[in-house]
Scaffold this active site. Structure first.
Site, PDB file in Angstrom:
ATOM      1  N   HIS A 152      -3.446   7.374   8.221  1.00 43.73           N
ATOM      2  CA  HIS A 152      -3.425   5.918   8.199  1.00 43.73           C
ATOM      3  C   HIS A 152      -4.459   5.336   9.151  1.00 43.73           C
ATOM      4  CE1 HIS A 152      -1.669   1.831   7.911  1.00 43.73           C
ATOM      5  NE2 HIS A 152      -1.183   2.271   6.764  1.00 43.73           N
ATOM      6  N   ASP A 206       0.811  -1.218   0.000  1.00 44.79           N
ATOM      7  CA  ASP A 206       0.000   0.000   0.000  1.00 44.79           C
ATOM      8  C   ASP A 206       0.843   1.267   0.000  1.00 44.79           C
ATOM      9  OD1 ASP A 206       0.653  -0.930   2.677  1.00 44.79           O
ATOM     10  OD2 ASP A 206      -0.680   0.603   3.482  1.00 44.79           O
ATOM     11  N   HIS A 207       2.155   1.115   0.195  1.00 42.47           N
ATOM     12  CA  HIS A 207       3.030   2.288   0.238  1.00 42.47           C
ATOM     13  C   HIS A 207       3.851   2.480  -1.046  1.00 42.47           C
ATOM     14  CE1 HIS A 207       2.584   3.458   4.559  1.00 42.47           C
ATOM     15  NE2 HIS A 207       2.026   2.255   4.561  1.00 42.47           N
TER      16      HIS A 207
END
Length: 312
Positions: A274, A68-69
């Protein structure tokens, strides 16, 4: 230069999974003409279009190698190449960054028209840009993980115009030389004297500072020496206190821990990101962070932008 704008675009603020209103993590920082990405989650280039901030990126800093990064980099570099980019692109990250960029080149095959450079960083590594530095620190996420500090150089002190005139310096170009750190020579009557910058300039003023933790458990006590006094602390706040055990298990922080970090680090503004998709709104997170921190707290929506002002 001391007068550069410093803007932070929150292109992706979701926790692990995208939601209908939030993309995976991607933070864009613009300082003057420089544009840096900190993480680059899926859909980053579409968010850039929505934010109307373009695709000109000078460097990308990845905190860790959870998908996801970084998944957004694949499409972004293709678009950069399609748009005619020829300038090199540096991708910075922890251990395995070389393998990632090798994979990126392999997936792109023959389509990329610009070189990519992989640079492995470790805690304490720093990257120098004009007027500021990006420094890496150790985060705690169960794998090689870094957080990043963007810190500007100190600014010159304030110029004391009256003192300069009292010392015989006439208003005009000599004022500028003194402000640039040059000693000047002036003539008063039959006497020629030198006037030094330290005689007319106040003490240097701090530049602005942004701290981005990426995904991490509470680590504020271990980074106080490098991350203190940030204008903006962008902190993992995946869970609330009811899920503190889960937060520790999965190497994330709670909103309350983020608030404690902001207090310990003396941050000017705390930004909570987040946040897990299990929370329908940010009310509990804000309340729990507020229980540990009395300063400004922001929970940004995707595409929000914060401009970081100069300190007094």
């Amino acid at each position: 230069m001391s007068g550069e704008t410093l803007q932070v675009y929150f292109l992706g603020t979701a926790g692990a999974l995208p939601t209908p209103s939030r993309n995976p993590p991607c933070i864009m920082v613009r300082r003057g003409s420089d544009t840096l990405l900190f993480d680059c989650g899926e859909g980053a280039q579409q968010q850039m279009m929505r934010a109307r901030c373009g695709f000109t990126v000078n460097a990308i800093f990845i905190t860790h190698w959870h998908a996801d990064h970084f998944l957004g980099i694949f499409g972004l570099v293709q678009t950069m190449s399609f748009n005619g980019r020829t300038e090199p692109l540096a991708i910075y990250g922890p251990e395995w960054v070389h393998e990632f960029v090798k994979t990126l080149r392999h997936v792109a095959r023959f389509n990329l028209k610009f070189p990519m450079e992989s640079v492995e960083l470790a805690p304490g590594s720093w990257v120098r840009f004009e007027g500021y530095t990006v420094t890496a620190f150790a985060a705690s996420h169960g794998m090689p993980t870094l957080g990043y500090i963007l810190e500007e150089d100190p600014r010159p002190g304030r110029f004391d115009r009256e003192q300069a005139i009292a010392l015989g310096v006439p208003p005009g170009p000599l004022f500028g030389k003194l402000q640039r750190g040059e000693t000047v020579t002036v003539k008063t009557g039959e006497t020629t004297v030198e006037v030094r910058p330290d005689q007319v300039m106040g003490p240097k003023r701090l530049g602005r500072k942004i701290v981005y933790t990426g995904d991490t458990r509470a680590i504020h006590e271990t980074i106080a020496d490098v991350a203190a006094n940030a204008d903006l602390l962008i902190h993992d706040a995946t869970y609330d206190e009811a899920e503190s055990s889960r937060a520790a298990e999965f190497y994330h922080a709670t909103a309350a821990q983020a608030g404690e970090a902001a207090t310990v680090l003396n941050a000017g503004t705390l930004v909570l990101i987040h946040t897990s998709s299990r929370y329908p709104d940010a009310k509990t997170h804000i309340a729990e962070a507020r229980s540990r921190y009395a300063g400004t707290i922001v929970v940004p929506d995707d595409l929000d932008m914060i401009e970081v002002p100069f300190r007094d």
